[in-house]
Write a protein that holds these residues in place. Structure first.
Motif, mmCIF file in Angstrom:
data_model
loop_
_atom_site.group_PDB
_atom_site.id
_atom_site.type_symbol
_atom_site.label_atom_id
_atom_site.label_comp_id
_atom_site.label_asym_id
_atom_site.label_seq_id
_atom_site.Cartn_x
_atom_site.Cartn_y
_atom_site.Cartn_z
ATOM 1 N N PRO A 4 -2.832 3.557 5.149
ATOM 2 C CA PRO A 4 -2.416 2.237 4.685
ATOM 3 C C PRO A 4 -2.773 1.154 5.709
ATOM 4 O O PRO A 4 -3.169 0.059 5.341
ATOM 5 C CB PRO A 4 -0.896 2.368 4.564
ATOM 6 N N VAL B 250 -6.485 7.752 2.709
ATOM 7 C CA VAL B 250 -6.916 6.640 3.564
ATOM 8 C C VAL B 250 -5.653 5.985 4.096
ATOM 9 O O VAL B 250 -4.719 5.729 3.343
ATOM 10 C CB VAL B 250 -7.731 5.605 2.776
ATOM 11 N N CYS C 271 0.826 -1.202 0.000
ATOM 12 C CA CYS C 271 0.000 0.000 0.000
ATOM 13 C C CYS C 271 0.863 1.256 0.000
ATOM 14 O O CYS C 271 0.632 2.190 -0.768
ATOM 15 C CB CYS C 271 -0.914 -0.021 1.207
ATOM 16 N N MET D 251 -8.897 2.166 -3.319
ATOM 17 C CA MET D 251 -7.722 2.956 -2.948
ATOM 18 C C MET D 251 -7.186 3.797 -4.094
ATOM 19 O O MET D 251 -6.368 4.690 -3.891
ATOM 20 C CB MET D 251 -6.608 2.025 -2.457
ATOM 21 N N ILE E 285 1.071 4.263 -2.799
ATOM 22 C CA ILE E 285 0.824 5.677 -2.499
ATOM 23 C C ILE E 285 2.006 6.515 -2.966
ATOM 24 O O ILE E 285 1.837 7.599 -3.540
ATOM 25 C CB ILE E 285 0.595 5.883 -0.978
ATOM 26 N N VAL F 291 -13.216 3.550 1.500
ATOM 27 C CA VAL F 291 -12.607 2.551 0.621
ATOM 28 C C VAL F 291 -13.646 1.581 0.077
ATOM 29 O O VAL F 291 -13.678 1.299 -1.123
ATOM 30 C CB VAL F 291 -11.496 1.774 1.348
ATOM 31 N N TYR G 61 -8.428 -2.526 -4.231
ATOM 32 C CA TYR G 61 -7.664 -1.789 -5.243
ATOM 33 C C TYR G 61 -8.461 -0.603 -5.781
ATOM 34 O O TYR G 61 -8.005 0.525 -5.772
ATOM 35 C CB TYR G 61 -7.268 -2.730 -6.372
ATOM 36 N N PHE H 56 -2.134 5.140 -5.506
ATOM 37 C CA PHE H 56 -3.184 5.137 -4.482
ATOM 38 C C PHE H 56 -3.370 6.507 -3.865
ATOM 39 O O PHE H 56 -2.428 7.293 -3.769
ATOM 40 C CB PHE H 56 -2.823 4.153 -3.357
ATOM 41 N N HIS H 57 -4.564 6.742 -3.457
ATOM 42 C CA HIS H 57 -4.932 7.906 -2.678
ATOM 43 C C HIS H 57 -4.113 7.938 -1.398
ATOM 44 O O HIS H 57 -3.827 6.898 -0.812
ATOM 45 C CB HIS H 57 -6.391 7.774 -2.239
ATOM 46 N N MET I 130 -6.235 -0.006 5.193
ATOM 47 C CA MET I 130 -6.371 -0.872 4.023
ATOM 48 C C MET I 130 -5.916 -2.279 4.374
ATOM 49 O O MET I 130 -6.569 -3.269 4.054
ATOM 50 C CB MET I 130 -5.547 -0.344 2.852
#
Lengths: 242, 242
Positions: free
Chosen positions: A159, A157, A144, A201, A148, B196, A198, A153-154, A162
DNA sequence: AAAATCAAGTAAACTGAATTCATTAACAAC
DNA sequence: GTTGTTAATGAATTCAGTTTACTTGATTTT
């Protein structure tokens, strides 16, 4: 105190051999009795020794059971455990999920044992399951973070969250499975988890609907243009686009 | 057999009163000892009676503990438990997650007790936690199904999986919290999960950056516009695109 | 009001499992 | 063979939960 001409003694073995015997016996008892009560008496009988002898090789019951799980789980960690050969964030996520799910599917008794017997223990932190979980968990976290870092990835949020979603989902699914509430396919579940996580994110999700809408629109426009080219002037009200 | 001038007896109470006494005593013992071993002897002492008396009011230890959890958890289900006032899929998801997370945050001892003591029990299915979980779980499933029905969510990921992700994540987070590995904020975690999961399930995600496909379309549009511009005007106001 | 009944509460015994430990027996070295 | 070492024993201990038979106070019956 009695002389015990009848006292039978198991043959003397090397420490390692006897240890292995006991471990195997324990494993077998666990396999047979499932997650039901595991008795030292059963294990001793299976190993052809007497209960007290176990304490020569293991500190206590829990110590023995933890070692069993350690060994057993270790066997399950096959070559496909590492991620090195896999590229693409979604593929990595899928693989991580799939790996755990297949072990669970392949070894339900072991899983049940670790999840239900070992995990609720006060000093669970010294458990192989715990360590393993930490390892898998760190791995997922890294995937993750990497995503990023590349902007895939955003960053809005965490990690860690996630990761919890991915592993939490697996675990939740596992409990249900172990409780006998429906089977599951590692492939399908892994695919599903990886897909949602996926997509969820992604920093720049691909939207296929607006594209499709535009597509039609453009087609219409193009037709209009054609018509315009064919019949020069003459434009009437019919050419309204909508 | 002895005369027992010294025999002390607890005052006789109504069934309900005594039952309540025992339940309260049990709850207090649980609160004090945390998730450590809960002894009937302690509970009896706390209730001012003797161990055997407990069996007049409860079938066995587990029965008593389950009833305690039932009662205790029941208190936590406040008015904000239902979803009726909430609209919007993402809001519903957030609320469902938040609701559970707050209870856990507010009552860590109860949570630990239910998760670690009650849940790993072979006949866990008769547990209040189980039922509650099922209820919450069904609710979440419904949210997902509704969203799929309206076309808001993709149909290519099973609703059950989405539900598992949401609740699994909460549970995973809870275990970590109960183990003392870091605190959490119900608001933040709920927000993260909802975000998410929602994004991940969306059928037509909003893209905040033009996708490559869109750029081509725009290019084509520009060409059309160009052609239109070449052809003598003539076009009336009706040709506006919007 | 005395007698009979009843049920709450008690104490002690029982059960089943883990753990301990003094004793015994097997092996190895001399 | 004798002796030292230690694996193995199995009986004893411990520690919970559970069951039982008994006691006793309250309630109902006559």
């Amino acid at each position: 105190m009695a002389k015990n001409a009848s006292r039978k003694s198991a043959s003397r073995l090397s420490i390692d051999d006897r240890t292995a015997d006991i471990l195997n016996a324990a494993r077998q008892v666990i396999s047979e009795k499932g997650y039901e009560k595991i008795l030292l008496a059963d294990i001793a009988r299976q190993a052809g020794i007497v209960e007290g002898t176990i304490y020569r090789y293991f500190q206590n019951k829990r110590d023995l059971l933890v070692k069993v799980a350690e060994l057993w789980f270790g066997e399950q960690l096959s070559a496909d455990s590492h991620l090195d050969g896999i590229s693409g964030t979604q593929n990595k996520l899928r693989h991580v999920a799939w790996r755990t799910l297949s072990i669970i599917k392949r070894e339900p008794v072991l899983s049940r044992f670790m999840l239900m017997e070992l995990r609720p223990d006060p000093n669970y932190r010294s458990t192989p399951f715990f360590e393993l979980n930490r390892h898998f968990t760190r791995e997922t976290l890294q995937i993750c973070k990497d995503a990023i870092a590349t902007g895939e990835f955003h960053a809005d949020v965490s990690p860690a969250l996630m990761r919890d979603m991915l592993h939490g989902c697996i675990e939740h699914r596992t409990w249900a499975f172990l409780r006998g509430e429906g089977d599951f396919s590692p492939d399908e579940v892994a695919e599903g988890i990886a897909t949602v996580v996926y997509r969820g994110m992604l920093a720049h999700p691909v939207s296929n609907q607006p594209a499709a809408a535009l597509e039609t629109l453009v087609a219409r426009l193009e037709k209009v243009a054609e018509r315009l080219e064919q019949k020069p002037p003459q434009v009437g009200r019919n050419n309204q686009l909508r």
